[in-house]
Structures are given as structure tokens and as C-alpha cells.
Design a protein around this motif. Structure first.
Motif, PDB file in Angstrom:
ATOM      1  N   GLY A  15      22.531 -34.283  85.744  1.00 60.35           N
ATOM      2  CA  GLY A  15      21.660 -35.395  86.107  1.00 60.35           C
ATOM      3  C   GLY A  15      22.187 -36.707  85.551  1.00 60.35           C
ATOM      4  N   LEU A  16      22.668 -36.663  84.318  1.00 58.41           N
ATOM      5  CA  LEU A  16      23.246 -37.849  83.687  1.00 58.41           C
ATOM      6  C   LEU A  16      24.517 -38.285  84.417  1.00 58.41           C
ATOM      7  CD1 LEU A  16      22.284 -39.397  81.130  1.00 58.41           C
ATOM      8  CD2 LEU A  16      24.096 -38.219  79.886  1.00 58.41           C
ATOM      9  N   ARG A  17      25.348 -37.309  84.809  1.00 51.46           N
ATOM     10  CA  ARG A  17      26.584 -37.614  85.542  1.00 51.46           C
ATOM     11  C   ARG A  17      26.280 -38.211  86.909  1.00 51.46           C
ATOM     12  NH1 ARG A  17      30.321 -39.484  87.717  1.00 51.46           N
ATOM     13  NH2 ARG A  17      32.324 -38.512  88.214  1.00 51.46           N
ATOM     14  N   THR A  18      25.233 -37.731  87.572  1.00 45.29           N
ATOM     15  CA  THR A  18      24.845 -38.275  88.865  1.00 45.29           C
ATOM     16  C   THR A  18      24.410 -39.728  88.725  1.00 45.29           C
ATOM     17  OG1 THR A  18      24.059 -36.073  89.487  1.00 45.29           O
ATOM     18  CG2 THR A  18      23.369 -37.879  90.894  1.00 45.29           C
ATOM     19  N   GLU A  84      33.547 -34.144  89.085  1.00 43.54           N
ATOM     20  CA  GLU A  84      33.089 -34.641  90.383  1.00 43.54           C
ATOM     21  C   GLU A  84      31.630 -35.062  90.301  1.00 43.54           C
ATOM     22  OE1 GLU A  84      34.871 -35.141  93.065  1.00 43.54           O
ATOM     23  OE2 GLU A  84      36.714 -34.344  92.132  1.00 43.54           O
ATOM     24  N   LYS A  85      31.343 -36.281  90.723  1.00 42.82           N
ATOM     25  CA  LYS A  85      29.953 -36.735  90.752  1.00 42.82           C
ATOM     26  C   LYS A  85      29.187 -35.961  91.820  1.00 42.82           C
ATOM     27  CE  LYS A  85      26.947 -40.691  91.561  1.00 42.82           C
ATOM     28  NZ  LYS A  85      26.826 -42.142  91.779  1.00 42.82           N
ATOM     29  N   PRO A  86      28.070 -35.327  91.487  1.00 40.65           N
ATOM     30  CA  PRO A  86      27.314 -34.564  92.485  1.00 40.65           C
ATOM     31  C   PRO A  86      26.779 -35.466  93.598  1.00 40.65           C
ATOM     32  CG  PRO A  86      26.625 -33.986  90.251  1.00 40.65           C
ATOM     33  CD  PRO A  86      27.505 -35.189  90.134  1.00 40.65           C
ATOM     34  N   GLN A  87      27.033 -35.062  94.835  1.00 41.10           N
ATOM     35  CA  GLN A  87      26.494 -35.785  95.986  1.00 41.10           C
ATOM     36  C   GLN A  87      25.119 -35.265  96.375  1.00 41.10           C
ATOM     37  OE1 GLN A  87      28.178 -38.510  97.116  1.00 41.10           O
ATOM     38  NE2 GLN A  87      29.534 -37.992  95.393  1.00 41.10           N
ATOM     39  N   LYS A  88      24.788 -34.088  95.858  1.00 39.99           N
ATOM     40  CA  LYS A  88      23.457 -33.528  96.051  1.00 39.99           C
ATOM     41  C   LYS A  88      23.160 -32.584  94.890  1.00 39.99           C
ATOM     42  CE  LYS A  88      24.958 -29.725  99.037  1.00 39.99           C
ATOM     43  NZ  LYS A  88      24.755 -29.067 100.354  1.00 39.99           N
ATOM     44  N   ILE A  89      21.902 -32.274  94.694  1.00 41.21           N
ATOM     45  CA  ILE A  89      21.502 -31.385  93.610  1.00 41.21           C
ATOM     46  C   ILE A  89      21.827 -29.946  94.004  1.00 41.21           C
ATOM     47  CG2 ILE A  89      19.598 -30.641  92.136  1.00 41.21           C
ATOM     48  CD1 ILE A  89      18.137 -33.208  92.885  1.00 41.21           C
ATOM     49  N   PRO A  90      22.534 -29.198  93.144  1.00 39.40           N
ATOM     50  CA  PRO A  90      22.865 -27.809  93.477  1.00 39.40           C
ATOM     51  C   PRO A  90      21.619 -26.947  93.673  1.00 39.40           C
ATOM     52  CG  PRO A  90      24.159 -28.592  91.604  1.00 39.40           C
ATOM     53  CD  PRO A  90      23.117 -29.632  91.867  1.00 39.40           C
ATOM     54  N   GLU A  91      21.730 -25.950  94.517  1.00 38.56           N
ATOM     55  CA  GLU A  91      20.602 -25.075  94.827  1.00 38.56           C
ATOM     56  C   GLU A  91      20.115 -24.313  93.603  1.00 38.56           C
ATOM     57  OE1 GLU A  91      18.792 -24.670  97.592  1.00 38.56           O
ATOM     58  OE2 GLU A  91      19.882 -26.351  98.479  1.00 38.56           O
ATOM     59  N   TRP A  92      21.045 -23.917  92.718  1.00 34.80           N
ATOM     60  CA  TRP A  92      20.629 -23.152  91.540  1.00 34.80           C
ATOM     61  C   TRP A  92      19.726 -23.981  90.631  1.00 34.80           C
ATOM     62  CZ3 TRP A  92      22.195 -24.903  86.699  1.00 34.80           C
ATOM     63  CH2 TRP A  92      23.289 -25.767  86.665  1.00 34.80           C
ATOM     64  N   ILE A  93      19.813 -25.308  90.717  1.00 35.92           N
ATOM     65  CA  ILE A  93      18.908 -26.180  89.968  1.00 35.92           C
ATOM     66  C   ILE A  93      17.584 -26.349  90.706  1.00 35.92           C
ATOM     67  CG2 ILE A  93      18.538 -28.551  89.173  1.00 35.92           C
ATOM     68  CD1 ILE A  93      21.467 -28.707  88.438  1.00 35.92           C
ATOM     69  N   LEU A  94      17.657 -26.568  92.004  1.00 35.62           N
ATOM     70  CA  LEU A  94      16.439 -26.772  92.795  1.00 35.62           C
ATOM     71  C   LEU A  94      15.545 -25.540  92.813  1.00 35.62           C
ATOM     72  CD1 LEU A  94      17.750 -28.765  95.902  1.00 35.62           C
ATOM     73  CD2 LEU A  94      16.235 -29.614  94.112  1.00 35.62           C
ATOM     74  N   ASN A  95      16.140 -24.371  92.706  1.00 36.22           N
ATOM     75  CA  ASN A  95      15.360 -23.127  92.806  1.00 36.22           C
ATOM     76  C   ASN A  95      14.612 -22.770  91.526  1.00 36.22           C
ATOM     77  OD1 ASN A  95      16.176 -22.763  95.455  1.00 36.22           O
ATOM     78  ND2 ASN A  95      17.952 -21.506  94.893  1.00 36.22           N
ATOM     79  N   THR A 135      18.109 -45.884  93.240  1.00 35.89           N
ATOM     80  CA  THR A 135      19.568 -45.799  93.250  1.00 35.89           C
ATOM     81  C   THR A 135      20.051 -45.848  94.702  1.00 35.89           C
ATOM     82  OG1 THR A 135      19.759 -43.383  93.494  1.00 35.89           O
ATOM     83  CG2 THR A 135      19.454 -44.240  91.256  1.00 35.89           C
ATOM     84  N   SER A 136      21.349 -45.740  94.873  1.00 33.68           N
ATOM     85  CA  SER A 136      21.935 -45.669  96.214  1.00 33.68           C
ATOM     86  C   SER A 136      22.236 -44.224  96.630  1.00 33.68           C
ATOM     87  CB  SER A 136      23.233 -46.491  96.276  1.00 33.68           C
ATOM     88  OG  SER A 136      24.171 -46.014  95.320  1.00 33.68           O
ATOM     89  N   ASP A 137      21.851 -43.248  95.781  1.00 35.87           N
ATOM     90  CA  ASP A 137      22.103 -41.830  96.074  1.00 35.87           C
ATOM     91  C   ASP A 137      20.996 -41.287  96.983  1.00 35.87           C
ATOM     92  OD1 ASP A 137      24.324 -41.888  94.326  1.00 35.87           O
ATOM     93  OD2 ASP A 137      22.983 -41.580  92.624  1.00 35.87           O
ATOM     94  N   LYS A 138      21.083 -41.592  98.270  1.00 34.33           N
ATOM     95  CA  LYS A 138      19.998 -41.252  99.195  1.00 34.33           C
ATOM     96  C   LYS A 138      19.710 -39.754  99.231  1.00 34.33           C
ATOM     97  CE  LYS A 138      18.544 -41.596 104.028  1.00 34.33           C
ATOM     98  NZ  LYS A 138      18.940 -41.977 105.405  1.00 34.33           N
ATOM     99  N   THR A 139      20.750 -38.936  99.346  1.00 34.84           N
ATOM    100  CA  THR A 139      20.559 -37.484  99.458  1.00 34.84           C
ATOM    101  C   THR A 139      19.886 -36.921  98.211  1.00 34.84           C
ATOM    102  OG1 THR A 139      22.525 -37.303 100.880  1.00 34.84           O
ATOM    103  CG2 THR A 139      21.713 -35.281  99.854  1.00 34.84           C
ATOM    104  N   VAL A 140      20.339 -37.361  97.036  1.00 36.17           N
ATOM    105  CA  VAL A 140      19.758 -36.890  95.778  1.00 36.17           C
ATOM    106  C   VAL A 140      18.284 -37.302  95.683  1.00 36.17           C
ATOM    107  CG1 VAL A 140      19.866 -37.085  93.260  1.00 36.17           C
ATOM    108  CG2 VAL A 140      21.971 -36.885  94.577  1.00 36.17           C
ATOM    109  N   LEU A 141      17.988 -38.536  96.052  1.00 33.05           N
ATOM    110  CA  LEU A 141      16.612 -39.015  96.001  1.00 33.05           C
ATOM    111  C   LEU A 141      15.726 -38.285  97.010  1.00 33.05           C
ATOM    112  CD1 LEU A 141      16.985 -42.882  95.514  1.00 33.05           C
ATOM    113  CD2 LEU A 141      16.454 -41.144  93.810  1.00 33.05           C
TER     114      LEU A 141
END
Length: 278
Positions: A15-18, A84-95, A135-141
Motif C-alpha cells: 500500500g505504501l509502495r502504491t 514494480e509499483k502495483p497497478q491494481k490491488i492483488p486478489e490475495w489482499i482483496l480476498n 490520487t491518479s491511481d484510478k484502478t486502485v481507487l
């Protein structure tokens, strides 16, 4: 030293890296670096990574309007998940809700604002609480907003400003924001993220919101316990029945207040006694 392998810590760091820190691969190591004007940000990064490696912190040079500090350090290859900066939140975190809150805490320590606003019209007695994550991270938001809604938060995502040139200011990316203004939801989220946060400024802001809610609830409870209609004559319009409207000093239960349903004026016990003596 190698990374601990703890999934909650990994989620927080992602999250901090994102949000706020940068990383790269160099000399068969993982390099992290960050720039900030906030001492609390530097303190947080030193606390997070200082137990794994030596960190260099120094003044930034260039056209900065505030005193800016830079931080850099070499990490073990076990930290390569930060490269690599995450472009989206990984599924293992979302689950997993616990891992999602850890990720969100890291992201919020970078980008979020916890706001307590006072209405000057009401002398600061009425306050609004706001959670803002822009932020500008639309997918993450979008993922964060969708997950918060699934967790029964009244969350909203909207476009703040499109990329372009605005006078002397240029925006390279579209700016989006996740926002909550429901007092119940903002405080519930603050209570979830407070134990996970590592940023002193964010911890202070969340604690201030929670303390305000606690104080507000105590006042409401005292007032609720003492509401009711009593057969006392209004000192202003002589109406026969008035409302018992709590206490002026609720902690010591001094100065009972009454409110007249006819003239809508309030008076206190000491005022009523004074008027009777006259």
C-alpha cells in the motif's frame, strides 16, 4: 536482513509502495527511496525499513519551496515485491479483510486526509468529519471504493480534475478521489486503521476524530437521559410546561436547563430561582 514474510506487513508495504515510495533493482539489491517535506513521513520510513538495512537521509536540492528531505536504502532481494509499483490491488489482499485494511492503511499513510471541520456559523459546536483519498491511481481507487461498499461503508468515487493545463499549472494525470462524509462511516474506518497506521500525523488526525466522537456521544447520552416535559412555569412567557433540556455542565450535573415549547427560549435553574425570589 531478509523480509519477515508477514503477510500483513507485506500488504502494508505494498500500500505504501502504491502511494508514496519508489523502488528499483540495482546491484542485485532492491533500492527504496522517497522524498518528503514531512518529518513524520521520514520517521515512519526509518521505523519501517531501519530494522532491515541502513538508510541514508539528507536534504534535497533544487527548486523546493519547503525544506525537503530524501531517504534511500538498499534492501535484501526478498523485498523485490516492491520493485514494480502495483497497478491494481492483488486478489490475495482483496480476498482477506485484514490484509485489505493493512494495504489501505499503508496507502492512506501516503495519500489520505482525515478532516475535522468546524462551522463558524455555529461557533464551532457543529463539526463535520471527512475521509478523503485522492490520487491518479484510478484502478486502485475503484477497487478500494468497491471493497469499502462491500464492507458496508457509504463510500463514493468521483473525478476531481482531468489532466490538462490550468493557467500556470499543469496536471499530467486525471485526479480521482474516494470520499466519505458520513460521520459513522469515517469514524468506523478510522478505528479500523488506527492500530495499523505507522504515520504519526495520520495517527494524530484519526485519534482526534475518535476523541471528538467519544466526547460528542457522552454529551448526547447525558442530554438524552435528562430530556422530558416537566410542570415548571417558563420565566419568560409563563407557559406552564417546559422541556428539561440537559445540563449546562453535564459532567458535574450543575445548572439544569429548560426550554419552553411556546417561546423557544432556554433558561437555567439558577435563573429560575433568581426570578422566583424577585
Amino acid at each position: 536482513h531478509s523480509f519477515s514474510g508477514n503477510l500483513q506487513e507485506k500488504s502494508y508495504l505494498l500500500g505504501l509502495r502504491t502511494g508514496d515510495i519508489n523502488s528499483a533493482k540495482k546491484n542485485n539489491c532492491t533500492v527504496i527511496y522517497a522524498t518528503s517535506t514531512k518529518p513524520a513521513q521520514m520517521k515512519m520510513l526509518n521505523k519501517l525499513f531501519g530494522r532491515y538495512t541502513h538508510l541514508n537521509e539528507y536534504d534535497a536540492r533544487g527548486g523546493y519551496t519547503e525544506k525537503t528531505r530524501k531517504l534511500a536504502g538498499y534492501l535484501d532481494n526478498s523485498f523485490d515485491f516492491l520493485v514494480e509499483k502495483p497497478q491494481k490491488i492483488p486478489e490475495w489482499i482483496l480476498n482477506e479483510n485484514e490484509l485489505f485494511y493493512s494495504f489501505l492503511s499503508g496507502y492512506c499513510d501516503s495519500e489520505a486526509s482525515w478532516i475535522l471541520t468546524e462551522h463558524k456559523k455555529y461557533g464551532g459546536k457543529w463539526k463535520d468529519v471527512i475521509f478523503s483519498l485522492g490520487t491518479s491511481d484510478k484502478t486502485v481507487l475503484e477497487q478500494i471504493n468497491h471493497k469499502l461498499i462491500a464492507l458496508d461503508f457509504n463510500s463514493h468515487l468521483y473525478l476531481v480534475e482531468k489532466k490538462g493545463i490550468y493557467g500556470n499549472r499543469k496536471r499530467n494525470f486525471d485526479l480521482y478521489r474516494v470520499m466519505m462524509s458520513s460521520q459513522h462511516d469515517v469514524l468506523r474506518l478510522a478505528q479500523m486503521l488506527l492500530p495499523l497506521s505507522k504515520h504519526d500525523d495520520k495517527i494524530y488526525a484519526m485519534s482526534k476524530l475518535i476523541e471528538y466522537e467519544k466526547s460528542n456521544n457522552e454529551k448526547k447520552l447525558i442530554k438524552k437521559q435528562n430530556l422530558g416535559t416537566v410542570e415548571i412555569e417558563c420565566i419568560y412567557c409563563k407557559h406552564k410546561k417546559v422541556w428539561k433540556n440537559g445540563f449546562k455542565k453535564y459532567k458535574t450535573k450543575q445548572y439544569i436547563r429548560y426550554k419552553c415549547p411556546a417561546c423557544k427560549k432556554e433558561f437555567q435553574r439558577d435563573e429560575m430561582t433568581l426570578e422566583t425570589n424577585k
